[in-house]
Design an enzyme around this catalytic site. Structure first.
Site, short mmCIF file in Angstrom:
data_model
loop_
_atom_site.label_atom_id
_atom_site.label_comp_id
_atom_site.label_asym_id
_atom_site.label_seq_id
_atom_site.Cartn_x
_atom_site.Cartn_y
_atom_site.Cartn_z
CB SER A 194 -0.95 0.01 1.20
OG SER A 194 -2.07 -0.79 0.95
CE LYS A 229 -4.72 1.94 -0.70
NZ LYS A 229 -4.08 0.65 -0.32
CB SER A 244 -4.44 1.93 3.85
OG SER A 244 -3.63 1.45 2.80
CE LYS A 269 -1.36 4.26 2.66
NZ LYS A 269 -1.36 3.00 3.47
#
Length: 390
Positions: free
Chosen positions: A72, A75, A132, A234
């Site tokens: 992820s 992203k 997320s 993140k």
């Protein structure tokens, strides 16, 4: 006091008179500053990197250019592309985004978006960044580019434009059905560019929670609660990628960006990141030296409406060195032959170099801070009188 002496004085005492974060986005060689003698910690991960944000200097790394699955962390690029379209005016935070059946059916982390509903774009962005959410990422990709396939093409094009040489995207979410890969170097570069270009949106990466339709989502970055100063960015996790994290933190003038890929567990990832950031602050320090548009020197102008022009940096200047090493830093200003008017604002007329222990550490262009038009016949006489009085 001359302007060169003033710069040297600023280097010695580092009078903090303001700060404008700057990253040199065109640095593709990832310059390495003088390294600290403090031992680099052992980090149990496949790849990791610690960089200083303002100049993009790498302070420590392990296999930083190795291309690995990133889950992820994908992203971050998805968010960057949406921010870019917001900047261009192609989309708005208040846009109502139609949720397709494909977006509704996304597995993994999600906002539970109803199919065929219309959701505000700002809510989708916050859901993707904080929770997320894969359904939000898909909906954003389809809204911005018409389809996820078209959006992914943009992701790869922008990655090349930004100099992300070890990065490839196969989807907008980071789900393991794709082949998304990147390196700690590339992710640090992307994170730093995003911070610099979109400070108004970057703060969302540091928000601890987000409420949507009576559901409260909590940021998956535990360091926001556990480590003072951490303000983003993140997390990512999959079987192929392991546990991944981009973390950013700031103390006074020093901003660090750290990337960790392929940690064996969530606990190991978090503890290793704390260790890495702690090493950065213990071993190095960043000092603000000059603000953007500060007058560094003056240069004589021939045939101009003004006798001289002020030269300065167009970006703020920060320097990161091992702690206790700033007394070995010096500066030099270089200018060429006196130019003739007209002079455009922003024209480079010299450069400033920083030197550490006799070696050049960095070179920074000195620009005309304002335009100088061509002078009239009487300006030459006035300039001669001015020179005589000097």
């Amino acid at each position: 006091m001359s302007y060169l002496n003033r710069i040297t004085g600023l280097i010695m005492v580092c009078a903090a008179v303001g700060m404008v974060p700057v990253t040199l986005a065109d640095n593709t060689s990832w310059p390495v500053p003088p390294l600290s003698k403090t031992p680099v910690p052992v980090i149990p991960a496949k790849s990791w990197l610690l960089m200083e944000h303002h100049n993009g200097w790498v302070l420590a790394q392990h296999q930083g250019t190795r291309s690995l699955p990133i889950a992820s962390l994908t992203k971050v690029m998805t968010a960057y592309l949406v921010f870019d379209r917001l900047r261009a005016g192609e989309v708005m935070l208040g846009d109502k985004v139609m949720i397709s059946k494909k977006a509704w059916g996304m597995p993994g982390a999600r906002m539970f978006l109803p199919a065929h509903s219309s959701i505000r774009l700002e809510s989708l962005l916050k859901g993707m960044i904080i929770e997320s959410a894969n359904d939000a990422a898909m909906a954003l990709a389809e809204h911005v580019a018409g389809s996820e396939q078209a959006f992914v093409k943009r992701m790869n094009r922008v990655a090349r434009e930004l100099g992300l040489m070890h990065t490839f995207f196969d989807n907008s979410t980071g789900l393991p059905t794709g082949k998304n890969r990147s390196s700690a170097h590339d992710l640090g570069r992307l994170a730093s560019i995003l911070i610099r270009e979109f400070p108004q949106f970057y703060t969302w990466f540091g928000e601890k929670e987000f409420a949507f339709r009576k559901i409260r989502f909590y940021n998956r970055n535990n360091l926001l609660w556990q480590t003072p100063g951490v303000d983003g960015m993140k997390t990512g996790q999959s079987r192929a990628a392991g546990y991944c994290l981009i973390a950013t933190t700031q103390r006074q003038d020093m901003r660090l960006v750290a990337i960790l890929l392929g940690a064996p567990s969530k606990k190991s990832r978090n503890e290793s990141m704390k260790t890495l950031l702690g090493f950065g602050f213990k071993a190095y320090e960043t000092r603000f030296l000059l603000d953007a548009t500060t007058v560094v020197t003056r240069m004589k102008i021939l045939k101009g409406s003004s006798y001289q022009v002020d030269l300065g940096l167009m970006q703020a200047l920060h320097v990161t060195l091992p702690r206790g090493a700033f007394n070995m830093l010096s500066a030099n200003v270089y200018t060429g032959a006196h130019p003739s008017a007209p002079i455009e604002a922003g024209r480079q007329l010299g450069h400033l170099t920083l030197n550490y222990e006799g070696q050049q550490l960095g070179e920074y262009p000195l620009m005309a801070l304002y335009p100088v038009s061509r002078g009239k016949w009487y300006h030459g006489l006035l300039h001669q009188v001015q020179q005589w009085w000097e």
